[in-house]
Write an enzyme that holds these catalytic residues in place. Sequence first.
Site, PDB file in Angstrom:
ATOM      1  CE  LYS A 130      31.340 -36.021  60.337  1.00  0.00           C
ATOM      2  NZ  LYS A 130      30.720 -35.410  60.037  1.00  0.00           N
ATOM      3  CB  ILE A 449      19.682 -33.542  66.922  1.00  0.00           C
ATOM      4  CG1 ILE A 449      20.826 -32.345  68.116  1.00  0.00           C
ATOM      5  CG2 ILE A 449      20.561 -34.313  65.877  1.00  0.00           C
ATOM      6  CD1 ILE A 449      20.829 -31.055  67.533  1.00  0.00           C
ATOM      7  N   GLY A 450      17.219 -35.801  67.383  1.00  0.00           N
ATOM      8  CA  GLY A 450      16.333 -36.403  66.631  1.00  0.00           C
ATOM      9  C   GLY A 450      15.928 -37.474  67.224  1.00  0.00           C
ATOM     10  CG  HIS A 660      21.991 -32.046  63.514  1.00  0.00           C
ATOM     11  ND1 HIS A 660      22.327 -31.180  64.433  1.00  0.00           N
ATOM     12  CD2 HIS A 660      22.314 -33.045  63.765  1.00  0.00           C
ATOM     13  CE1 HIS A 660      23.225 -31.783  65.020  1.00  0.00           C
ATOM     14  NE2 HIS A 660      23.406 -33.208  63.847  1.00  0.00           N
ATOM     15  CG  HIS A 713      30.098 -38.000  70.182  1.00  0.00           C
ATOM     16  ND1 HIS A 713      29.206 -36.844  69.778  1.00  0.00           N
ATOM     17  CD2 HIS A 713      29.270 -38.567  68.924  1.00  0.00           C
ATOM     18  CE1 HIS A 713      28.231 -37.193  68.938  1.00  0.00           C
ATOM     19  NE2 HIS A 713      29.193 -38.607  68.151  1.00  0.00           N
ATOM     20  CB  CYS A 745      24.881 -34.976  67.609  1.00  0.00           C
ATOM     21  SG  CYS A 745      24.567 -35.966  66.256  1.00  0.00           S
TER      22      CYS A 745
HETATM   23  N1  GLN Z   1      18.133 -36.654  63.185  1.00  0.00           N
HETATM   24  C1  GLN Z   1      20.102 -37.657  63.573  1.00  0.00           C
HETATM   25  C2  GLN Z   1      20.052 -38.185  65.227  1.00  0.00           C
HETATM   26  O1  GLN Z   1      19.263 -37.142  65.515  1.00  0.00           O
HETATM   27  C3  GLN Z   1      21.321 -36.716  63.127  1.00  0.00           C
HETATM   28  C4  GLN Z   1      22.172 -37.931  63.832  1.00  0.00           C
HETATM   29  C5  GLN Z   1      23.861 -37.088  63.553  1.00  0.00           C
HETATM   30  O2  GLN Z   1      23.762 -35.754  63.350  1.00  0.00           O
HETATM   31  N2  GLN Z   1      24.742 -38.035  62.903  1.00  0.00           N
HETATM   32  O3  GLN Z   1      20.684 -39.377  65.267  1.00  0.00           O
HETATM   33 ZN    ZN Z   2      25.095 -34.607  64.672  1.00  0.00          ZN
END
Ligand code: GLN
Ligand code: ZN
Length: 774
Positions: A130, A449-450, A660, A713, A745
Amino acid sequence: MGPTQAETTCRNTKTKMDYTIVGFPRIGENRELKRATEAYFRGGQSSSELLDQVKELKAGQWEKLRECGVFMPPSHDYSLYDGMLDTTWMLNAVPERYKRLGLDATGTYFAMARGYQGEHGDVTALSMKKWFNTNYHYLVPELEDGMTLRPEHMDFLDDFIQAKELGIETRPVIIGPFTFLKLAHCSGDKRDFVQPLAEAYADILNAADHHGVRWLQIDEPSLVTDLSAEDVSLFRALYEKILAVRAGNHETRTLLQTYFGDVRDCYGELIALPLDGIGLDFVEGKQTAQLIARYGFPNDKTLFAGLVNGKNVWRCNYENALKQLRDIRKVTENVIISTSCSLLHVPYTTAHEPHLPKEVTAHLAFAYEKLEELRELGRLADLEHPAQDVAYSANVLLHSDGPLHANPEVQRKVAYLTEKDFIRNTPRKERQKIQREQLRLPLLPITTIGSFPQTESVKRNRANLHKGVISREEYECLVRADIRRCIELQEQLGIDVLVHGEYERNDMVEYFGENLDGFIFTRNAWVQSYGTRATKPPIIIGDISRKAPITTPWISYAASLTSKPVKGMLTGPTTILNWSFPREDVPGSVSMYQIALALREEVLELEKAGIRIIQIDEAALREKLPLRHADWHSEYLDHALRAFRLCHSGVQPSTQIHTHMCYSEFEDIIPEIDALDADVITFEASRSKLTILRALVQNHFETEVGPGVYDIHSPRVPSVTEIATSLKMMLRDIPADHLWVNPDCGLKTRNLPETVSSLKNMVRAADCVRATLL
Ligand code: GLN
Ligand code: ZN
């Protein structure tokens, strides 16, 4: 879309007081850059077609800035992907692994940005972090031993020349050597690069001179961070070397531009350098005004005074800005009004938001409106009695209104919070025992992560709902079908803790904001996050409260489809705040606690619905850490930690709370992360090469951890061996019963085939490593 308000009012105006901007957004009013670049990624257009389109986009922006009377519009603030990457490229600091691919220039550039996997080889991308305290991500340069830094690609000159051909004289922008070196990863001693870097920048200045560049802007945001004596001497050494080369006759004037804070640690050194202009931030720079009042400002330099907030979307307060300007003019008359930082961090124009009520829009200023404000300030600055001016009085009136959306009930709740509202009764170690017994998860539990891929059909369904092509009922039915497929897929893959896939969400913050009172939403107000990715941050216009259940129906549905545990997914208070445009009339902590109270209701409702694992994402916790260490706790962390704990302190000890975080250096806030009192944390680690593990051990980290095992990414698929190697490395530092297996992520930006292959390899790798632990 017709001409915007700013377009019609900006034309043909000139004030005596010059005004300019630090930089401009680049994604295009309608995200043209994204479309063009992604078409190139898909092979839908060649690099030369892409570059031609980009040329046109840039030309349009310069034209706009010229029309608005901006003094020497910036150029080369534009980027195909990222400005730090452009600096790496300009200096030819391209790591060997990318050169070896043998791709053309554009291919090599994008291989650094996104990694490359194909017939020429298989390489990971540069790591991504960032950008200071913003939600923009830059690519971290990697300085390799023996790398020669030579300015090979001086694209800024191409931009300058292109604009000149259009009859627009621009001020090219480059990132300076100090910031470049400070942010670069370096395998050896950074000091070895000082001399070559100084020589490279001296060459750059000479080239600018040679091409008749009148002003060159060198961005040095690292100067607003805490600097050690060593840093200050590094800064001086670099600039003395660079500027010495060009003593005597030179055409190019140098503007050293700082932003995101004040330069209290190097002000004396900065003003002593033979620069022609210095850009200072009067918005975020708490001590900027004091510095110039106390130490003066040299009369041979121009002060670019950042008076208009480049980062937030509220109308500038003319009364304050003009007062600041009057104080500045007591010190120097050589002033150009500017923005506090690049307008990269705000959307293009409120004209694209016709759905917003007029009384709301009246308070907003995006990039085009800020150009108008700069012009107005320029005009007002010349008036003897600005208070008699109509625009000025209208602005004063606007700022005398209270908040747009007040809720005394929420204000009262926040005022009455006490210490016990922030504390979970059972200590974490005991909770871990209870949770192990009840959840019965295997060693190295596997989770994600979701989010799962937001496929074309997922996006189409949402678009159809908004267009009214399908009803809400039909839409929800389609989302449930996606959830069902997602659960089936995870079961087939052998994942242990499942997720519902987050298909109902366009964005992890917007979705929550939409379900909370106190937010407003834009339709086209996109802001670049990284590369071709942009977000549409909601705007907090008043007090915040929960309108209705936000996630429970989706999560409960997912849980009903499987016997495995399903994680409830929420976005945390600090992240919601940090990824929204905040109010300016109250401190951020007030909004943070209000959001936390709303999320607490949601957490308790999920628990009541039988959800035993709840993840509260704080992806953005680290990024808004004040840049000055002295402000970390009192201004930010104390509130962020309490707000997070307020969300979950009411649950049973058997309910496992996850969090997270991603894309930041967290090494310096490990104890604070532990103090969130979550049970498990997953975080980005693969791009930053697992350096965090050491910090966890040193700090006796108690929370169970899932350092990401692969980079989401990048489109490349990680191999089983690669992931197994990372896991084994993690096991050297983390006890097996504290380690989770997960990607870096959420998976929403990836496509389905990549995701399935990557997750398959991840599960296989976890199985292999588990076998060695038995
Ligand atoms: N739970 C979100 C996902 O899985 C987390 C996204 C993030 O950390 N930017 O997309
Ligand atoms: Zn993330």
